[in-house]
Design a protein around this motif. Structure first.
Motif, PDB file in Angstrom:
ATOM      1  N   ASP A  16      -1.733  -0.669   7.034  1.00  7.20           N
ATOM      2  CA  ASP A  16      -1.278   0.622   7.544  1.00  7.20           C
ATOM      3  C   ASP A  16       0.042   0.504   8.302  1.00  7.20           C
ATOM      4  N   ARG A  26       1.171   8.769   3.906  1.00  2.72           N
ATOM      5  CA  ARG A  26       0.208   8.632   5.006  1.00  2.72           C
ATOM      6  C   ARG A  26      -0.850   9.732   4.932  1.00  2.72           C
ATOM      7  N   ASP A  27      -0.458  10.945   4.555  1.00  3.27           N
ATOM      8  CA  ASP A  27      -1.440  12.022   4.430  1.00  3.27           C
ATOM      9  C   ASP A  27      -2.429  11.711   3.313  1.00  3.27           C
ATOM     10  N   ASP A  75      -3.261   8.703   2.226  1.00  3.30           N
ATOM     11  CA  ASP A  75      -4.117   7.612   2.695  1.00  3.30           C
ATOM     12  C   ASP A  75      -5.204   8.127   3.630  1.00  3.30           C
ATOM     13  N   ARG A  76      -4.816   9.044   4.512  1.00  7.31           N
ATOM     14  CA  ARG A  76      -5.812   9.602   5.439  1.00  7.31           C
ATOM     15  C   ARG A  76      -6.908  10.347   4.678  1.00  7.31           C
ATOM     16  N   GLN A  77      -6.522  11.149   3.702  1.00  7.96           N
ATOM     17  CA  GLN A  77      -7.507  11.935   2.958  1.00  7.96           C
ATOM     18  C   GLN A  77      -8.417  11.050   2.112  1.00  7.96           C
ATOM     19  N   ARG A  89      -9.270   8.011   2.652  1.00  9.60           N
ATOM     20  CA  ARG A  89     -10.227   7.306   3.519  1.00  9.60           C
ATOM     21  C   ARG A  89     -11.332   8.253   3.973  1.00  9.60           C
ATOM     22  N   THR A  90     -10.961   9.469   4.312  1.00 10.25           N
ATOM     23  CA  THR A  90     -11.962  10.442   4.738  1.00 10.25           C
ATOM     24  C   THR A  90     -12.940  10.766   3.617  1.00 10.25           C
TER      25      THR A  90
END
Length: 822
Positions: free
Chosen positions: A367, A376-377, A379-381, A383-384
């Motif tokens: 990261d 980054r958005d 990657d965040r989604q 992972r969620t």
């Protein structure tokens, strides 16, 4: 460079990129030399990113991705595998706190010069005309360069002076460069000269900063150029005037498959999975490899035991001895696996090649690595939502009634709208219901470039997809394109883009006079109306536009079907099928909305009619729980009443109007018959008129194709309706010989679409004496397997098999006195 003392001059370590033998040799040489700095072939812009290679979350294969700022499509990659010598040198330098620098031509010049995917490949193949690796292999008496490389490099286990192999390679490359001279591609030679001039300048800088005891890890082809004496002025003159671009650079995941030549990456290795195994298993590599193969084959249901492993190892070693090789290589292991574990078949061997020899390993980037806001958005989604990128193909199914699966579906649809095809939609196993979606997922390194390009549309996936959809709506030139875009916006959950799309849709629908365009656009628009059921989207405006579009199609369709040639008629027949399904779906959606007016009565997911127009007869509807929430009158606008009746009137006109193409008339008659709007007697009458002697055979054949040319359902219609079968049979036998050849291709296409069992049944019926002949006694020529009644003895023959399938108790419990099975 020999002896035990550390060398007092730069150590030039010429390697083959992505070679595990070179990687081991580089590590041993660095341990021996203990340089004050390590210089690696790669873009100097990555110097600031080198430290990330030591992060725990950095797992190769990875690549440096450089692209022109503002133009992500102009990009270049520098990939590194775990067994790459450059990666080994980088990790060694970081582990020993030794400065590390990249010394290749900067990416700013590479991209400005128009260089495409720049990858450190086997520099022993620097010119397209002559492969130096092949030259060296041929001089040693080898036909295959890969086999020679395995024997002289990969099978070495670090005996003797670790610097000796590099001295030998440098001498061989020097001789080859002198012998080849100007042979090869002139542009490639000029490009090499530019790169090598920059490498020499960087090497001089490093020597001034860190002293002479620096190590250089580069392609073996460049070693003679770095060792030769050139003035600083000459090298700077070579680099003078090079174009330059502003670039951005970062780490991205890579895959073993993309390291393979089979993927179109010409600087790769043919067997990255095998090379990775050699690097990880310095001791007993063949035994460990055969164990991995056995484990894979057993997991796929192949009976492979430990005895197979032992015999395969013995055979591989025997083959190596017979072929005069020091150790068993890939060729010997493949031959042994085929003979011992695969029983001589290439089918399971193809699995071994795909999963192990090439492999589908996907690297990971920490990261902390630089990334765009859009990256980054995403990657965040992911992972969620627990969506992990994988290099291998994986099929998955989403239940849109669940919030997590619905969010996954929206994310994948938004990415597809941005041109990032991480997932590909598949036909759902559940038929036509809207609450289930099937996807095929596969992450390719090229998607990182697509992601960088998509960053121009926004900083989040949703905002970028919305902006892209609005732009596509403004640029769309056809009504079908806009309706398809509206459907994609609903699938992706982009409510902010819908107003712009709807304005464009309304404008184009009002101005487009072509009925074919309207008919082509209607199905996608009606499918979009359904999403109010499952995706909880307000589609009232879409329903109103769809109803108005349907009315315009009703009015203009009969006139649009006149005067068409064969190709245009076939295309229009497809539009008729699409409109028929759309009308059924629109009407059912309206009925669901009316039912939903009672809060306690959940609605069911609307199901369109089957492709043959049967309305899905014989299929169970989705249960009430198959939808997320009941549709509400506020969410769905009901089309005008009587939509089905008005469409049936249009079909009646198409079926009975003379002068229209036969395929369209036959299709309209079939749709009316399936919908209960046409009696069998009337259908028989229409067929009789068309198949009369006054109709040209080609026109009659087109009518038959339109009427029964819908796969198994059309064949079953003839199986169960002897009068229609008799009409077709009588017409076919009466076609004049001179016309039969012309209608034969059309008839073959029609009847070939039937299921094999249906074709067989029709053939047997004709063979028994034709339609209407009725049952005949066996001695009157009845076909084998047909008789006047049930043969109890033959029917009872299936009982043992039924007992095996259902269990003896189940069969016994369902049997009636006398042996009859309920």
């Amino acid at each position: 460079m020999t002896g035990t003392a550390a060398p007092a001059a730069p150590v030039l370590l010429g390697v083959r990129h992505h070679g595990p033998g070179s990687a081991r040799a580089v590590r041993a040489a660095l341990d021996r030399c203990r340089p004050t700095a390590v210089l690696i072939e790669g873009p100097p812009e990555a110097d600031a990113l080198a430290a990330l290679a030591a992060e725990e979350d950095m797992r190769p294969p990875v690549a440096l991705l450089a692209h022109v700022a503002g133009e992500p499509g102009r990009a270049a990659f520098w990939p590194f595998a775990g067994f790459s010598p450059e990666w080994t040198a980088l990790r060694w330098a970081l582990a020993h706190d030794v400065p590390v620098r990249f010394i290749d031509l900067p990416a700013a010049h590479t991209l400005a010069l128009g260089g495409e995917e720049t990858t450190p490949g086997p520099e022993v193949a620097a010119t397209p005309r002559t492969d130096p690796l092949a030259v060296l292999a041929g001089a040693a008496g080898y036909d295959d360069p890969e086999t020679w490389w395995e024997d002289v490099v990969e099978h070495r286990r670090g005996e003797g002076d670790p610097l000796a192999p590099f001295e030998a390679v440098a001498e061989a490359m020097g001789e080859l460069r002198s012998a080849l001279g100007e042979e090869g591609d002139a542009a490639q030679a000029q490009r090499d000269a530019i790169r090598e001039a920059h490498m020499r300048l960087r090497l001089r800088e490093a020597r001034r900063e860190f002293g002479d005891t620096v190590a250089v890890v580069c392609g073996a082809w460049h070693v003679p150029a770095l060792a030769e004496r050139q003035t600083v002025a000459a090298d700077r003159q070579t680099l003078k005037g090079l174009p330059k671009a502003k670039v951005e650079i970062g780490w991205v995941p890579w895959t073993h498959r993309r390291l393979s030549r089979h993927s179109g990456y010409g600087a790769g290795v043919t067997s990255p999975g095998w090379y990775g195994h050699l690097f990880r298993s310095p001791d007993r590599p063949v035994e460990r490899w055969m164990t991995d193969v056995a484990r894979l084959l057993r997991a796929e249901g192949h009976p492979v035991s430990s005895a197979h492993v032992i015999e395969a190892v013995r055979l591989a070693e025997t083959l190596a001895a017979m072929r005069g090789r020091p150790l068993a290589g890939l060729a010997e292991t493949v031959d042994a696996i085929r003979a011992v574990m695969c029983d001589g078949s290439d089918v399971p061997l193809a699995l071994v090649r795909d999963r192990l020899i090439v492999g589908d390993v996907l690297g990971e980037v920490p990261d902390a690595a630089p990334a765009s806001p859009l990256q980054r958005d995403l990657d965040r989604q992911r992972r969620t939502l627990r969506l992990k990128p994988e290099a291998g193909v994986r099929d998955c199914e989403f239940d849109l009634r669940k919030d997590t699966d619905a969010a996954r579906s929206r994310l994948l649809h938004r990415l597809r709208l941005l041109g990032i095809d991480w997932g590909e939609p598949l036909p759902s196993r559940g038929g036509l219901g809207t609450f289930r979606e099937s996807w095929r997922l596969c992450w390719e390194p090229e998607l990182s470039v697509r992601l960088a390009e998509a960053g121009a549309w926004g900083t989040t996936v949703e905002s970028a997809a919305t902006a892209k959809a609005e732009s596509l709506a403004r640029e769309a030139t056809t009504l079908a394109a806009i309706t398809a875009l509206a459907e994609r916006c609903l699938l992706a959950g982009l409510p902010d883009a819908l107003p712009v799309v709807m304005r464009a849709l309304t404008d184009h629908a009002a101005l487009d006079p072509d009925t074919a365009h309207l008919a082509q656009a209607l199905p996608a628009l009606v499918r979009s109306v359904r999403y109010g059921d499952v995706r909880r989207t307000n589609t009232a405006a879409l329903a109103e536009v769809a109803a108005g579009l349907a009315e315009r199609v009703f009015i203009g369709l009969p006139a649009a079907c006149a005067g068409l040639d064969a190709d245009a008629a076939a295309e229009m027949r497809g539009h008729v099928d699409g409109v028929h399904q759309a009308v059924a779906l629109l009407a059912e959606t309206a009925e669901a909305a009316e039912t939903a007016e009672t809060p306690d009565e959940p609605t069911t997911a609307a199901r369109p009619s089957a492709p043959d127009g049967s309305g899905g007869a014989g299929r169970a509807r989705e249960p009430a729980s198959a939808v997320a929430t009941p549709a509400t009158p506020a969410a769905l606008a009901a089309p005008p009443p009587g939509l089905r009746d008005r469409w049936a009137a249009v079909l009646k006109v198409l079926a009975e109007r003379d002068g229209l193409p036969g395929g369209i008339r036959g299709r309209a008659a079939r749709l009316l018959l399936d919908g209960g709007r046409l009696t069998h007697e009337r259908a028989e009458r229409l067929m009789g008129l068309v198949l009369s002697v006054g109709t040209p055979p080609a026109e009659a054949a087109a009518w038959v194709e339109g009427f029964v040319g819908s796969g198994g359902s059309g064949g079953m219609l003839l199986v169960h309706d002897e009068r229609l079968l008799g009409l077709v049979d009588g017409w076919l036998t009466g076609v004049p010989p001179e016309a039969f050849t012309g209608v034969l291709p059309l008839l073959r296409r029609t009847f070939a679409a039937f299921e094999p069992a249906v074709r067989r049944t029709l053939g047997e019926r004709i063979r028994r004496g034709g339609p209407g002949a009725g049952p005949q006694p066996p001695d009157h020529g009845a076909a084998p397997g047909f008789g006047p009644g049930l043969d109890p003895e033959r029917a009872a023959a299936v009982l043992p098999v039924m007992r095996l399938l259902l269990g003896a108790e189940a069969v016994a419990g369902s049997a009636q006195p006398g042996g009859a099975l309920v």
